[in-house]
Each structure stands twice: as C-alpha cells, then as structure tokens.
Design an enzyme around this catalytic site. Structure first.
Site, short mmCIF file in Angstrom:
data_model
loop_
_atom_site.label_atom_id
_atom_site.label_comp_id
_atom_site.label_asym_id
_atom_site.label_seq_id
_atom_site.Cartn_x
_atom_site.Cartn_y
_atom_site.Cartn_z
N ASP A 162 0.89 -1.34 -0.01
CA ASP A 162 0.20 -0.05 -0.16
C ASP A 162 0.96 1.22 -0.02
O ASP A 162 1.85 1.30 0.75
CB ASP A 162 -0.84 0.02 1.11
CG ASP A 162 -1.98 1.12 1.21
OD1 ASP A 162 -3.03 1.16 0.36
OD2 ASP A 162 -2.00 1.88 2.24
N HIS A 211 -10.38 -1.43 -5.69
CA HIS A 211 -11.42 -0.73 -4.50
C HIS A 211 -11.14 0.55 -4.55
O HIS A 211 -11.91 1.13 -3.62
CB HIS A 211 -11.16 -1.38 -3.45
CG HIS A 211 -9.46 -1.14 -2.54
ND1 HIS A 211 -8.34 -1.56 -3.51
CD2 HIS A 211 -9.24 -0.33 -1.71
CE1 HIS A 211 -7.47 -0.84 -2.91
NE2 HIS A 211 -7.82 -0.52 -1.87
N ASP A 212 -10.52 1.30 -5.19
CA ASP A 212 -10.51 2.75 -4.94
C ASP A 212 -10.97 3.54 -6.22
O ASP A 212 -10.82 4.95 -6.35
CB ASP A 212 -8.93 3.50 -4.72
CG ASP A 212 -8.35 2.71 -3.52
OD1 ASP A 212 -9.19 2.79 -2.59
OD2 ASP A 212 -7.03 2.64 -3.41
C1 GLC Z 1 -4.14 3.06 -0.69
C2 GLC Z 1 -5.28 2.04 -0.67
C3 GLC Z 1 -6.71 2.77 -0.13
C4 GLC Z 1 -6.21 3.56 1.29
C5 GLC Z 1 -5.12 4.35 1.13
C6 GLC Z 1 -4.32 4.58 2.58
O1 GLC Z 1 -4.53 3.97 -1.68
O2 GLC Z 1 -5.61 1.63 -1.97
O3 GLC Z 1 -7.77 2.24 -0.18
O4 GLC Z 1 -7.35 4.44 1.45
O5 GLC Z 1 -4.05 3.61 0.59
O6 GLC Z 1 -4.04 3.26 3.04
#
Ligand code: GLC
Ligand code: CA
Length: 597
Positions: free
Chosen positions: A221, A353-354
C-alpha cells in the site's frame, strides 16, 4: 535441432527484453473482503465466504488471489488502518480461517497475496498508543512528531501545509504532548517513521511471518510514500480554496525510498515472492523503473496512476475531466514501451477498490453495449505487456452505483469528507454540488465496493441472512450476476477466461513480446501489436459506440492477410471479414488477429 529452428530460437531469445519470472506469467484476482461473500449472514463478507468461492475464481483462470486488508482494524478506512498485523479482523474470521483459505488456494494451484499497509498504522495500534503517551516513550520515534508553528499573533499551525488525501491538513495536534503527528490519510492513520531502523525491522518481521504462513507475496500500500524529505518543506498554495495542497513532491519516491525497498526486496527474493507496489502521484516512468527494474530486485511491478487519473479535472478527482482516447493511447504506450525497453514490468489494471468501474468510465453502461464494452476492455487490457489484475465484479461487468443514490448512501470517508468540506465551504451552490455528485458517481471509491452480485436472490446472494449488507447492493443484480454468467458461454466472465487462456497459450508473445501502437491518430480505435520472434498479434479495440470504418494500415496488412482470428467480442466475425482493404467495426467491437507460430 535443424538450422532454421536454431535461428528462430536465437532470435526469440534475443527478443526477450527482460528475464522470465513466474509472476510475469501470472494474472491476479483482487478481493475486497467486506463485499465479496458473506457466509454467516451478518451483512459483512468474510473469509469463509471467500473459501466457498474458490472454485469460481479458479474457473476464471487466474493464478493469484490478492485480498485487501484482513488484519485487525477499527475500519476507519476499511482495513487500511491496521491495529494488529498478526491478528485477523474478527468479522472476517480467525487465523485458522486464513490458514484454511491459504490451503484451499494452494490446493487449486493458485497463490495468496496479502495487502501490506505499512506507510501508516491505525491510531489504535499499540505502537501509536505508546508513541502518543509521552515524548520519552520508546515508541515516540516510531511516528512523525513535530512542534507546532505559531503566527505572530500566537495562532497555532501545523508544522507544514501538506494536505491529507482525505481532506484538511496532514497533521493533527495531540494535546497530551503538545505536538503534531503526520498522517497523509485520515487522522486515525498516523504515518510510521521509516527513518527509524527499528520500525523497518518491525515491518520485515511482519513480512516474514506471513511468508512463512504461506503468503506468496504482497501488494504494498502507497509504498512510494514511506520516505519523507526530512526538511518537511511547505508546498506553494496555488488555489486559495485549497490551503492544504498535496505535498507529494516531498514524499512520493522520496530521498531514501530505494534503500528501504532494497531491504524489502532482499526478503522477497529469499522467498521468490510476488510484489506489486502501489505508487500514486508519480508520472515519470523513470522514477518507477528504479523500483521495478528487474536486476535491482526491489519490487516486481508497480501500480502507476496515470491511467486512473486520466478523467480527473483541473480541481482534482471530483471535478469534471475529459476522457479522450488519444490521451489513453499516449499514456498506455508510454508505459508499455518504456518498461519493455528498460527491463521493467507493468501491473495492468483498470479497476480496484479505489476506482470507478471501467465499463462506466471507459465503456458504456447502456444495456446494448454493456457486455460488449466490458469484453472490449478485457481484450484491450488483458493482452498488453505486464501482469493483469482483475478486480472482483469486473469479470462479470459490474458497473457504478445507481444514479438515484444520494450522498447518504455512501460509506467511503474520502467521498464523505470531501462532500462535507465542499458543502460547508460553498453553501447554497446547488450547481456545484450537483456537478460534484455526478463526478462522485463516476469516480468515488464506493463504486467498486458494492456487494458482489452472485445471483438473483435477495441481496444479490451476497448474503443469505436477514441483515442488510454494510453497503447497499446495486439495482441490477437480478439480471446481472455471476451465476447466470458462469453457465453462459457468451458472457463477460467466459470471455475474460478466454483472454487469460490466450496468455497461457502464447506465453512468449503475450507475456514477453514487445508492444507497438498502430494507427496512432485514429480517434475511435485503440490498436496495438505484440511481437515475439516470428509471432505477431494485432489487438483491435473500438472504444466508440458507433460503427467505424477502418482501412488496414500498411504495417499490419500482412498479419491480416495471413493471420487467423484468435478471439472477438462479436460472435459472427469471420476470417474473410478481415482480409480486405478495410473493415467495418461495430460499436465496441474488439478482436485479435494472429500470425505465426
Ligand atoms: C491506498 C489504498 C486505499 C487507502 C489508502 C490509505 O491508496 O488502496 O484504499 O485508503 O492507500 O491506506
Ligand atoms: Ca459475515
């Protein structure tokens, strides 16, 4: 071996730009656990639910299953805020469930990849609780603490003006010790201090623990944010309505990133593990190459965001953008060619998922085009050079949330915070609010988080209980679901399976071959060629909902004249159709012509 054979082989090997690796020849299926399958009727997806669907995933033909975070978490950001890396979020199940899952995945010849969130933790992690308790606590230096700044009139300000990705400043003041801590995301997600070698050791330990448990690697991440410029400089404010701009210049691929990644890389190498780093806010492939160049042994590949940001507007994600095929062509071709020429590797994705759903963003939701455009996007994405990622629901053509949804139905803190901030700042500006809602419906993160549509039953057969799912189902599940698609040979699901199979059948060509953009100036068609040794494939995708007449360009004419059709999203396409001077492509038509071995 005859003389000609040797010649061909030498040529093929010569054209192998980069080393072979199992993870290059694989494809990945991403699961968002809360929304995948609920086994016990509490409205929340869980590990046992995933176990019950392993045969479904296997039937798609993927090699790796990546799960978004399942570690213990207060779920301020859906698990991307971990409070214990060694425990499982109880609604998802237990450690035993995870062991059973890994066993089930491996028994089917697939591999398990874990989401590792170590740029930050939850504020409920024991490390942070200790850290915030006093300036002299041994964990103080595990996070990034700074003294306040004061203006001449004594008003307290954060140490710099960096903004949080979830609105407001990236710093929160802690009364207890009278200092600010850094959080690039929510205030409940404090950033770890990677300058501290003990923090890095703690991360290494987590990695080894999960690799030893049977994970085959990690999705890391926001991993390019871990090294911050230690001067923590201000960012110039260009838009007065946004006093806390993105500080990425000072932490995206920051000063010590490669030192840290090399440490991770040496552990990954020990286990021959898979790795994909999420790397937002960097658009220069040279920067990303430093992490994914094959010989450097840092990461296998990275998610770059240039395609995902293509329809963002000048005021950011939720302002209107303008998606144009020519931009997509230049972005895709840039990364395809650059990684091939420089011994790097691409992670191929259009959804996660984003993000909004790809049919809604780049295809068409219209009933007559939905399935066609989903298959077109599968052809376009799945045969590029790189490792393809399919996000749950993408394989059945799920689309964005319904237009009727009001903001109250959203669950994601990014969208909710943005909306609250905007409506407070611009009360009564209904035009702006309407426009923003339209953009959120296109690009907000909840689009990809609606429950997986398994069947026509209540709650889309996501959950069998009487408790409603944690986020509402989409409206279309009665006609649009996995159970009807698996048994239908002309479904998007089976089309995707066919595309993944092509990669397995022609590994050299589709995995290791080169990429060339064809007919660059065409405004409707995205055409590219893959080449390896004597083998060539031309991948043609019509991104428009019109018929498009296409004169076959000279440089690919020989492929069309002698080639055969490998796959197409209109059933009636015939070989003879492609052997003339020009072809009439139907709306969202896609097909692949192949010549050679
Ligand atoms: C990444 C993840 C996202 C999350 C962010 C902070 O972008 O894909 O879902 O909110 O990191 O961890
Ligand atoms: Ca459940």
């Amino acid at each position: 071996m005859s003389g000609t054979e040797t010649q061909v082989q030498t040529r093929s090997q010569h054209q192998l730009a980069s080393g072979r690796a199992w993870w290059k020849e694989s494809s990945v299926y991403q699961i968002y656990p809360a929304s995948f399958k609920d086994s016990n009727g509490d409205g929340i997806g869980d590990i046992q639910g995933i176990i019950s669907k392993l045969d479904y995933i296997k039937a798609l033909g993927v090699d790796i299953i990546w799960l978004s975070p399942i570690s213990q978490s207060p779920q301020v950001d859906m698990g991307y805020d971990v409070s214990d890396y060694y425990a499982i979020h109880p609604p998802y199940g237990t450690l035993e469930d995870v062991e059973m899952l890994i066993k089930g995945i491996r028994a089917r010849g697939m591999k398990y990849v874990m989401d590792l969130v170590v740029n930050h933790t939850s504020d409920q992690h024991e490390w942070f609780k200790q850290s915030r308790s006093s300036k002299t606590n041994e964990f103080r230096d595990w996070y990034i603490w700074k003294k306040p700044r004061y203006t001449a009139d004594g008003v307290r300000h954060p140490p710099n003006n960096w903004g949080s990705y979830f609105s407001g400043p990236a710093w929160t003041y802690d009364e207890q010790t009278e200092e600010y801590y850094l959080h690039l995301f929510a205030s409940e997600q404090p950033d770890l201090n990677w300058e501290n070698p003990i923090v890095r050791e703690a991360v290494h330990k987590i990695m080894r623990y999960w690799l030893d448990k049977g994970a085959s690697g990690f999705r890391l991440d926001v991993i390019n944010f871990i090294s911050k410029d230690q001067r923590f400089p201000d960012i110039p404010v260009t838009d007065p309505s946004r006093p806390y701009p993105e500080g990425a210049k000072y932490y995206a691929c920051g000063p010590r990133i490669h030192e840290y990644l090399q440490e991770l890389g040496s552990i990954l190498k020990e286990y021959d593990a898979f790795s994909v780093g999420e790397m937002p806010s960097v658009y220069d492939p040279k920067e990303i190459l430093k992490a994914v160049e094959f010989e450097r042994q840092e990461l296998g590949m990275a998610f770059q965001f240039e395609i995902m940001d293509i329809d963002h507007g000048p005021q950011g994600k939720f302002s209107p953008g303008n998606f144009q095929l020519k931009n997509l062509k230049s972005v895709v071709s840039k990364w395809q060619s650059f990684m091939y020429d420089n011994n790097g590797w691409n992670a191929l994705y259009l959804e996660n998922h984003d993000q909004g759903r790809s049919i809604s963003r780049f295809g068409s939701e219209k009933p007559e085009f939905r399935s066609l455009s989903g298959k077109m996007l599968a052809t376009f994405l799945g045969l590029q050079s790189g490792t393809p990622f399919i996000y749950q629901g993408q394989e059945i053509g799920m689309t964005n949330l319904p237009e009727t949804w009001k903001v109250e139905k959203l669950r994601d803190l990014e969208a909710i915070n943005f909306w609250n901030e905007l409506t407070q700042r611009t009360p009564g500006d209904t035009k702006l609010h309407g426009q923003t809602m339209k953009e959120m419906r296109l690009k907000c993160r909840d689009n990809g988080r609606l429950p997986m549509q398994w069947g026509p039953g209540k709650f889309a057969d996501f959950s069998s209980g009487s408790t409603a799912p944690w986020i509402d189902t989409n409206d279309d599940y009665e006609n649009w679901n996995a159970s009807s698609q698996v048994s239908d040979s002309s479904s998007i699901f089976n089309y995707w399976a066919g595309i993944l199979k092509l990669r397995k059948t022609w590994v050299d060509l589709f995995v290791y071959g080169s990429y060339t953009l064809v007919d660059e100036s065409n405004d409707d068609l995205f055409v590219y060629a893959r080449l390896f040794g004597e083998s060539t494939a031309v991948v043609v995708s019509n991104f428009s909902e019109e018929n498009v007449k296409w004169s076959i360009p000279a440089d690919v004419k020989s492929v069309f004249a002698a080639g055969k059709l490998l796959v197409g999203n209109y059933e009636e396409l015939q070989v003879t159709d492609i052997q003339g001077e020009a072809i009439m492509l139907r709306p969202f038509e896609a097909f692949v012509v192949h010549k050679g071995e």
